[in-house]
Motif scaffolding. Structure first.
Motif, PDB file in Angstrom:
ATOM      1  N   ALA A   1     -18.751   7.620  -4.509  1.00 49.33           N
ATOM      2  CA  ALA A   1     -17.627   6.868  -5.067  1.00 49.33           C
ATOM      3  C   ALA A   1     -16.487   7.827  -5.406  1.00 49.33           C
ATOM      4  O   ALA A   1     -16.706   9.026  -5.586  1.00 49.33           O
ATOM      5  CB  ALA A   1     -18.068   6.117  -6.315  1.00 49.33           C
ATOM      6  N   PRO A   2     -15.288   7.311  -5.515  1.00 48.43           N
ATOM      7  CA  PRO A   2     -14.162   8.168  -5.906  1.00 48.43           C
ATOM      8  C   PRO A   2     -14.339   8.723  -7.310  1.00 48.43           C
ATOM      9  O   PRO A   2     -14.863   8.051  -8.200  1.00 48.43           O
ATOM     10  CB  PRO A   2     -12.969   7.210  -5.852  1.00 48.43           C
TER      11      PRO A   2
ATOM     12  N   HIS B   1      -2.430   7.183  -9.881  1.00 44.20           N
ATOM     13  CA  HIS B   1      -3.750   7.722 -10.174  1.00 44.20           C
ATOM     14  C   HIS B   1      -4.224   8.489  -8.953  1.00 44.20           C
ATOM     15  O   HIS B   1      -4.072   8.021  -7.830  1.00 44.20           O
ATOM     16  CB  HIS B   1      -4.747   6.593 -10.456  1.00 44.20           C
TER      17      HIS B   1
ATOM     18  N   PHE C   1      -7.300  10.149  -2.563  1.00 44.68           N
ATOM     19  CA  PHE C   1      -6.592   8.869  -2.580  1.00 44.68           C
ATOM     20  C   PHE C   1      -5.635   8.831  -3.757  1.00 44.68           C
ATOM     21  O   PHE C   1      -5.971   9.259  -4.869  1.00 44.68           O
ATOM     22  CB  PHE C   1      -7.566   7.695  -2.745  1.00 44.68           C
TER      23      PHE C   1
ATOM     24  N   ARG D   1      -7.603  13.373   4.213  1.00 47.48           N
ATOM     25  CA  ARG D   1      -8.871  14.086   4.365  1.00 47.48           C
ATOM     26  C   ARG D   1      -8.604  15.587   4.322  1.00 47.48           C
ATOM     27  O   ARG D   1      -7.904  16.136   5.170  1.00 47.48           O
ATOM     28  CB  ARG D   1      -9.540  13.698   5.685  1.00 47.48           C
TER      29      ARG D   1
ATOM     30  N   GLN E   1     -12.757  11.648  -3.187  1.00 44.74           N
ATOM     31  CA  GLN E   1     -14.003  11.011  -2.776  1.00 44.74           C
ATOM     32  C   GLN E   1     -14.709  11.885  -1.744  1.00 44.74           C
ATOM     33  O   GLN E   1     -14.121  12.270  -0.732  1.00 44.74           O
ATOM     34  CB  GLN E   1     -13.736   9.629  -2.179  1.00 44.74           C
TER      35      GLN E   1
ATOM     36  N   PHE F   1      -4.651   1.360  -3.269  1.00 48.39           N
ATOM     37  CA  PHE F   1      -4.891   2.708  -2.792  1.00 48.39           C
ATOM     38  C   PHE F   1      -4.202   2.985  -1.465  1.00 48.39           C
ATOM     39  O   PHE F   1      -4.085   2.108  -0.608  1.00 48.39           O
ATOM     40  CB  PHE F   1      -6.395   2.952  -2.630  1.00 48.39           C
ATOM     41  N   GLY F   2      -3.765   4.228  -1.305  1.00 50.50           N
ATOM     42  CA  GLY F   2      -3.282   4.675  -0.015  1.00 50.50           C
ATOM     43  C   GLY F   2      -4.455   4.853   0.930  1.00 50.50           C
ATOM     44  O   GLY F   2      -5.617   4.697   0.537  1.00 50.50           O
ATOM     45  N   LYS F   3      -4.161   5.207   2.166  1.00 54.41           N
ATOM     46  CA  LYS F   3      -5.209   5.327   3.177  1.00 54.41           C
ATOM     47  C   LYS F   3      -6.009   6.609   3.041  1.00 54.41           C
ATOM     48  O   LYS F   3      -7.032   6.781   3.710  1.00 54.41           O
ATOM     49  CB  LYS F   3      -4.607   5.226   4.577  1.00 54.41           C
TER      50      LYS F   3
ATOM     51  N   TYR G   1      -7.532  10.326  -7.037  1.00 58.43           N
ATOM     52  CA  TYR G   1      -8.988  10.388  -6.966  1.00 58.43           C
ATOM     53  C   TYR G   1      -9.394  11.253  -5.777  1.00 58.43           C
ATOM     54  O   TYR G   1      -8.673  11.376  -4.786  1.00 58.43           O
ATOM     55  CB  TYR G   1      -9.591   8.986  -6.760  1.00 58.43           C
TER      56      TYR G   1
ATOM     57  N   PRO H   1      -5.075  -3.933 -11.199  1.00 62.26           N
ATOM     58  CA  PRO H   1      -5.874  -3.125 -10.275  1.00 62.26           C
ATOM     59  C   PRO H   1      -5.013  -2.107  -9.548  1.00 62.26           C
ATOM     60  O   PRO H   1      -3.795  -2.206  -9.521  1.00 62.26           O
ATOM     61  CB  PRO H   1      -6.428  -4.166  -9.311  1.00 62.26           C
ATOM     62  N   LEU H   2      -5.666  -1.157  -8.956  1.00 63.38           N
ATOM     63  CA  LEU H   2      -4.967  -0.136  -8.193  1.00 63.38           C
ATOM     64  C   LEU H   2      -4.880  -0.521  -6.730  1.00 63.38           C
ATOM     65  O   LEU H   2      -5.795  -1.124  -6.176  1.00 63.38           O
ATOM     66  CB  LEU H   2      -5.699   1.202  -8.320  1.00 63.38           C
TER      67      LEU H   2
ATOM     68  N   PHE I   1     -12.306  10.311 -10.536  1.00 61.61           N
ATOM     69  CA  PHE I   1     -10.975  10.362 -11.129  1.00 61.61           C
ATOM     70  C   PHE I   1     -10.522  11.799 -11.329  1.00 61.61           C
ATOM     71  O   PHE I   1     -11.261  12.645 -11.832  1.00 61.61           O
ATOM     72  CB  PHE I   1     -11.014   9.630 -12.478  1.00 61.61           C
TER      73      PHE I   1
ATOM     74  N   GLY J   1     -19.808   9.400   1.327  1.00 61.51           N
ATOM     75  CA  GLY J   1     -20.949   8.632   0.825  1.00 61.51           C
ATOM     76  C   GLY J   1     -20.993   8.461  -0.681  1.00 61.51           C
ATOM     77  O   GLY J   1     -21.951   7.890  -1.202  1.00 61.51           O
TER      78      GLY J   1
ATOM     79  N   GLN K   1       0.834  -1.198   0.000  1.00 63.42           N
ATOM     80  CA  GLN K   1       0.000   0.000   0.000  1.00 63.42           C
ATOM     81  C   GLN K   1       0.870   1.250   0.000  1.00 63.42           C
ATOM     82  O   GLN K   1       1.797   1.390   0.812  1.00 63.42           O
ATOM     83  CB  GLN K   1      -0.889  -0.016   1.242  1.00 63.42           C
TER      84      GLN K   1
END
Lengths: 116, 111
Positions: free
Chosen positions: B41-42, B32, B87, B106, B36, B101-103, B34, B98-99, B44, B39, B2
């Motif tokens: 979806a991410p 990549h 992210f 915020r 988010q 993702f980092g944590k 993103y 697949p990607l 792009f 509530g 990760q």
């Protein structure tokens, strides 16, 4: 362009029942779709890679018999959560990798599953 | 593996700038970014494929240093609409992979 839809957007079910989630690429063909799960305030965790016409590839720790994935066409992949339990409650998100769309993954709006 | 994002959270006033970093211990094929919102979806933002590549999208830009295995997202003159969790997703290889993702970072923009 590059729109991905998911259905349903929200579902509540009883423990022990099965739930099917659909992921569709609306305006492009997707040979590969990915299924992610996201718990509150956490990152997206990959569950499986779904390839059209072949068996899905599951990540370590994801039970393939519990999370059934079917990629029947170039625009549709389904995830079925079988015998759902409260710990399966999560936000399930699919993404689609479009043919000729420069490696970009487009995400669906997500499905929030709550198992009572 | 990760990727590691920093900072974990940041609060900005409208008009201020911010930088979000993403680093990996393994060689990266692409990064990549993103955003988010709660509530949802991410969404792009951008993809960076080449070492040293930089891209811009409105007042949001990013750089990718392939040698250092890291990427940075730059938000300039932040707007309220920039609030959300950012992210970075990294690819484990080229092609249909697949990607990971980092944590997430915020970001809260306040008036």
């Amino acid at each position: 362009g590059a729109v991905v839809s998911q259905h349903p957007s929200r579902v509540i079910c009883k423990s022990g029942t099965s739930v099917k989630i659909e992921c569709r690429s609306l305006d492009f063909q997707a040979t590969t779709m990915f299924w992610y799960r996201q718990f509150p305030k956490q990152s997206l965790m990959l569950m499986a890679t779904s390839n059209e016409g072949s068996k899905a590839t599951y990540e370590q720790g994801v039970e393939k018999d519990k999370f059934l994935i079917n990629h029947a066409s170039l625009t549709l992949s389904t995830l079925t959560v079988t015998s759902a339990h409260p710990e399966d409650s999560s936000f399930y998100i699919c993404s689609a990798l479009g043919l000729g769309l420069s490696d970009t993954q487009y995400f669906g709006p997500g499905t929030r599953l709550t198992v009572l | 593996q990760q990727p590691v994002q920093s900072p974990q959270a940041v609060i900005l006033r409208e008009g201020e700038d911010a930088v979000i970093n993403c680093s990996s211990s393994k060689a990266l094929y692409s990064v990549h970014w993103y955003r988010q919102k709660h509530g949802e979806a991410p969404v792009f933002l951008m993809i960076l494929l080449k070492g040293g590549e930089q891209k811009g999208h409105d007042k949001i830009s990013a750089s990718f240093n392939e040698k250092k295995q890291q990427s940075s997202l730059y938000l300039t003159a932040s707007q309220l609409s920039y609030s959300g969790t950012y992210f970075c997703g990294t690819e484990r290889g080229s092609g249909n992979t697949p990607l990971v993702f980092g944590k997430g970072t915020r970001l809260s923009v306040i008036a």
